[in-house]
Design a protein around this motif. Structure first.
Motif, mmCIF file in Angstrom:
data_model
loop_
_atom_site.group_PDB
_atom_site.id
_atom_site.type_symbol
_atom_site.label_atom_id
_atom_site.label_comp_id
_atom_site.label_asym_id
_atom_site.label_seq_id
_atom_site.Cartn_x
_atom_site.Cartn_y
_atom_site.Cartn_z
ATOM 1 N N ILE A 62 0.849 -1.196 0.000
ATOM 2 C CA ILE A 62 0.000 0.000 0.000
ATOM 3 C C ILE A 62 0.880 1.240 0.000
ATOM 4 O O ILE A 62 1.711 1.421 0.895
ATOM 5 N N ASP A 97 0.069 -2.488 -4.929
ATOM 6 C CA ASP A 97 -1.299 -2.952 -5.144
ATOM 7 C C ASP A 97 -2.321 -1.837 -5.002
ATOM 8 O O ASP A 97 -3.304 -1.786 -5.750
ATOM 9 N N VAL A 98 -2.115 -0.954 -4.020
ATOM 10 C CA VAL A 98 -3.119 0.057 -3.671
ATOM 11 C C VAL A 98 -2.435 1.386 -3.424
ATOM 12 O O VAL A 98 -1.382 1.445 -2.776
ATOM 13 N N ARG A 114 -7.902 -1.030 -6.211
ATOM 14 C CA ARG A 114 -6.629 -0.371 -6.515
ATOM 15 C C ARG A 114 -6.415 0.936 -5.745
ATOM 16 O O ARG A 114 -5.275 1.417 -5.676
ATOM 17 N N PHE A 115 -7.482 1.502 -5.202
ATOM 18 C CA PHE A 115 -7.346 2.792 -4.537
ATOM 19 C C PHE A 115 -8.158 2.848 -3.249
ATOM 20 O O PHE A 115 -9.207 2.213 -3.117
ATOM 21 N N ARG A 155 -5.426 -6.329 4.293
ATOM 22 C CA ARG A 155 -6.362 -6.138 3.175
ATOM 23 C C ARG A 155 -6.207 -7.297 2.183
ATOM 24 O O ARG A 155 -5.158 -7.855 2.049
#
Length: 313
Positions: free
Chosen positions: A4, A57-58, A97-98, A313
């Protein structure tokens, strides 16, 4: 392990246009334009490619410091609603993704409380963002107490990011140092204002996330604690307050990251890239410098995963 990036920005071009129409100085919005940082599909696609290349990833998105800080409370609220709705659309269009920190029409507390209620109904909004100073209002101003109280009741995450004012110092702003040195100075000053007003102790459920490793704050941690212990400069121990905050790694200097680890522990550190100001190979560097900073493997995983603030997550 999911990675993240806790410090990234999207600046929709039409939102920046709106800020200027309601009274925000165009000189301050210019720094957010033409960066492949709008919400247009091609800009988001380029962002996602960079994330994939870096193994991220995010991203956690925020609009700070491009916030609607204007005298007209209703105009400020309308702009905050616009950018939050745009972020909500991004999160829905690119699921997984966010995440987002919502914007508030500060320093207008009544309107900010209205938007806060709305934000916390949105999936993927993990908290709110605030600049280190809000026009002439600093983070230690008593007028903000109702906002702190509402955030405390929600155990909210609050992201603190430099305002881009050069710390209101001509020694910085008049010499082209607003972002070179002014931003990290502001990060530290913003936290010190919080400590002076005893906000972390009075509203202990708020989870503060500080940008750019908080500037020089952690370097000065013992000096700050000495001012509490020997001269009563703070109501409560700054050390104890700092150990309940999080600091993102958007600094990119391995010795600074190790100092932060030694001062507050890896569990209080987060990956941060400051995208879009660092893109392509520099975006990948934001991740790789954490891996190559000489930390232990478990510490690297803790920082990159962001799990101590954002959970598994």
């Amino acid at each position: 392990m999911m990675i993240i990036d806790s410090h990234a920005h999207v600046y929709p071009a039409d939102y920046l246009d709106l800020l200027e129409r309601i009274g925000v100085d165009p000189a301050t919005t210019q720094v957010a334009r033409d960066l492949r940082a709008s919400s247009e599909p091609e800009d988001i696609a380029a962002r996602l490619r960079q994330m994939d290349d870096a193994g991220v990833d995010v991203q956690v998105l925020s609009a700070v410091p491009q916030l609607p800080i204007v005298p007209d409370a209703e105009a400020a609220l309308g702009a905050a609603v616009m950018v939050n709705d745009r972020y909500r659309e991004i999160l829905a269009e690119y699921p997984g993704r966010f995440l987002a920190y919502g914007a508030l029409p500060v320093p207008h507390v009544k309107e900010s409380l209205r938007e806060l209620e709305r934000i916390f109904q949105f999936d993927g909004f993990v908290g709110i963002c605030l600049p280190t100073s809000i026009g002439d209002v600093t983070l230690d101003d008593p007028s903000l107490d109702p906002l702190w109280e509402a955030l405390d009741q929600r155990s909210a995450r609050v992201y603190i990011h430099a305002a881009g004012t050069g710390a209101h110092s001509p020694l910085i702003a008049d010499h082209g140092l607003t972002w070179v040195n002014g931003a990290p100075v502001e990060d530290a000053i913003g936290v010190l204002h919080l400590l002076k007003a005893d906000v972390p102790a009075r509203f202990a459920n708020i989870r503060f996330h500080i940008a750019h490793l908080a500037g020089d704050l952690l370097f000065l941690a013992q000096r700050i604690e000495d001012n509490y212990q020997h001269w009563g400069a703070f109501a409560h121990s700054p050390r104890e307050s700092l150990l309940r905050m999080w600091f993102d790694s958007a600094n990119f200097h391995a010795p600074s990251l190790r100092l932060a680890r030694d001062t507050v522990g890896a569990e209080r550190l987060l990956l941060g890239s400051d995208h879009p100001y660092f893109q392509d190979e520099l975006y990948t560097r934001a991740v790789e410098y954490v891996r190559g900073a000489g930390l232990e493997g478990g510490e690297v995983e803790t920082i990159l995963s962001g799990r101590t603030l954002f959970g598994e997550r």
